[in-house]
Scaffold this motif. Structure first.
Motif, PDB file in Angstrom:
ATOM      1  N   ILE A  29       0.849  -1.206   0.000  1.00  0.00           N
ATOM      2  CA  ILE A  29       0.000   0.000   0.000  1.00  0.00           C
ATOM      3  C   ILE A  29       0.878   1.247   0.000  1.00  0.00           C
ATOM      4  N   LEU A  30       1.904   1.225   0.825  1.00  0.00           N
ATOM      5  CA  LEU A  30       2.805   2.366   0.901  1.00  0.00           C
ATOM      6  C   LEU A  30       3.496   2.599  -0.448  1.00  0.00           C
ATOM      7  N   GLN A  31       3.933   1.531  -1.088  1.00  0.00           N
ATOM      8  CA  GLN A  31       4.569   1.646  -2.407  1.00  0.00           C
ATOM      9  C   GLN A  31       3.587   2.195  -3.438  1.00  0.00           C
ATOM     10  N   LEU A  32       2.350   1.704  -3.400  1.00  0.00           N
ATOM     11  CA  LEU A  32       1.346   2.186  -4.357  1.00  0.00           C
ATOM     12  C   LEU A  32       1.026   3.655  -4.123  1.00  0.00           C
ATOM     13  N   LYS A  33       0.945   4.068  -2.882  1.00  0.00           N
ATOM     14  CA  LYS A  33       0.676   5.478  -2.581  1.00  0.00           C
ATOM     15  C   LYS A  33       1.812   6.343  -3.112  1.00  0.00           C
ATOM     16  N   THR A  34       3.034   5.873  -2.919  1.00  0.00           N
ATOM     17  CA  THR A  34       4.194   6.621  -3.412  1.00  0.00           C
ATOM     18  C   THR A  34       4.156   6.714  -4.932  1.00  0.00           C
ATOM     19  N   SER A  35       3.824   5.609  -5.572  1.00  0.00           N
ATOM     20  CA  SER A  35       3.738   5.585  -7.035  1.00  0.00           C
ATOM     21  C   SER A  35       2.645   6.529  -7.532  1.00  0.00           C
ATOM     22  N   ILE A  36       1.519   6.531  -6.853  1.00  0.00           N
ATOM     23  CA  ILE A  36       0.407   7.413  -7.231  1.00  0.00           C
ATOM     24  C   ILE A  36       0.837   8.867  -7.115  1.00  0.00           C
ATOM     25  N   ARG A  37       1.519   9.214  -6.007  1.00  0.00           N
ATOM     26  CA  ARG A  37       1.980  10.601  -5.825  1.00  0.00           C
ATOM     27  C   ARG A  37       2.940  11.005  -6.943  1.00  0.00           C
ATOM     28  N   LYS A  38       3.845  10.106  -7.304  1.00  0.00           N
ATOM     29  CA  LYS A  38       4.793  10.413  -8.373  1.00  0.00           C
ATOM     30  C   LYS A  38       4.058  10.645  -9.693  1.00  0.00           C
ATOM     31  N   ASN A  39       3.086   9.765  -9.967  1.00  0.00           N
ATOM     32  CA  ASN A  39       2.309   9.919 -11.202  1.00  0.00           C
ATOM     33  C   ASN A  39       1.495  11.206 -11.202  1.00  0.00           C
ATOM     34  N   GLN A  40       0.941  11.558 -10.049  1.00  0.00           N
ATOM     35  CA  GLN A  40       0.183  12.809  -9.955  1.00  0.00           C
ATOM     36  C   GLN A  40       1.096  14.001 -10.213  1.00  0.00           C
ATOM     37  N   ASN A  41       2.261  13.963  -9.614  1.00  0.00           N
ATOM     38  CA  ASN A  41       3.217  15.066  -9.821  1.00  0.00           C
ATOM     39  C   ASN A  41       3.646  15.151 -11.291  1.00  0.00           C
ATOM     40  N   PHE A  42       3.872  14.010 -11.904  1.00  0.00           N
ATOM     41  CA  PHE A  42       4.248  13.963 -13.302  1.00  0.00           C
ATOM     42  C   PHE A  42       3.151  14.576 -14.173  1.00  0.00           C
TER      43      PHE A  42
END
Length: 138
Positions: free
Chosen positions: A119-132
């Motif tokens: 879950i933590l990894q997915l949240k981090t990935s989502i944040r990166k994608n949102q920033n991108f």
């Protein structure tokens, strides 16, 4: 103030012995058992502890006395043996079940940790994608 103390009835003694033995079988402390018994039979925890020690000592002394009186020949009661073996089998099944449940708990805890990490990894990935995506839009 010296007041006469209430005599111990055989029922009170039986309650004391039974509850303490049950607590010990469940892995709980004698002290917890003494508190519970004290509340049930309206005595102090210390009185229960003292009486329990006396009763255990008497039981040991009686066992030693009986052993020497009978010239080391055991007095076997078949019904008691059957009851003991039945209880032992039941206790063994509970012990096996307890071991199995403890293993299940460990497995579930490990799985829970793994899922939390994911879950933590997915949240981090989502944040990166949102920033991108924000950078692309801006």
């Amino acid at each position: 103030m010296n007041t006469q103390k209430k005599m111990w009835s055989t029922e009170d003694e039986a309650t004391l012995l039974e509850l303490v033995e049950n607590y010990l079988k469940k892995g709980k402390s004698k002290q917890d058992a003494f508190v519970t018994v004290a509340n049930i039979i309206n005595r102090s925890k210390a009185a229960c502890a003292s009486r329990y020690q006396l009763l255990r000592k008497q039981k040991v002394n009686n066992a030693v006395s009986n052993k020497t009186d009978n010239h080391n020949i055991p007095n076997i009661d078949l019904d008691k043996v059957i009851l003991f073996l039945t209880k032992y089998e039941s206790d063994q099944q509970l012990s096996d079940q307890n071991t199995h449940l403890k293993q299940s708990i460990k497995t579930l805890q490990k799985e829970n940790e793994e899922l939390s990490d994911k879950i933590l990894q997915l949240k981090t990935s989502i944040r990166k994608n949102q920033n991108f995506l924000k950078n692309i839009v801006n």
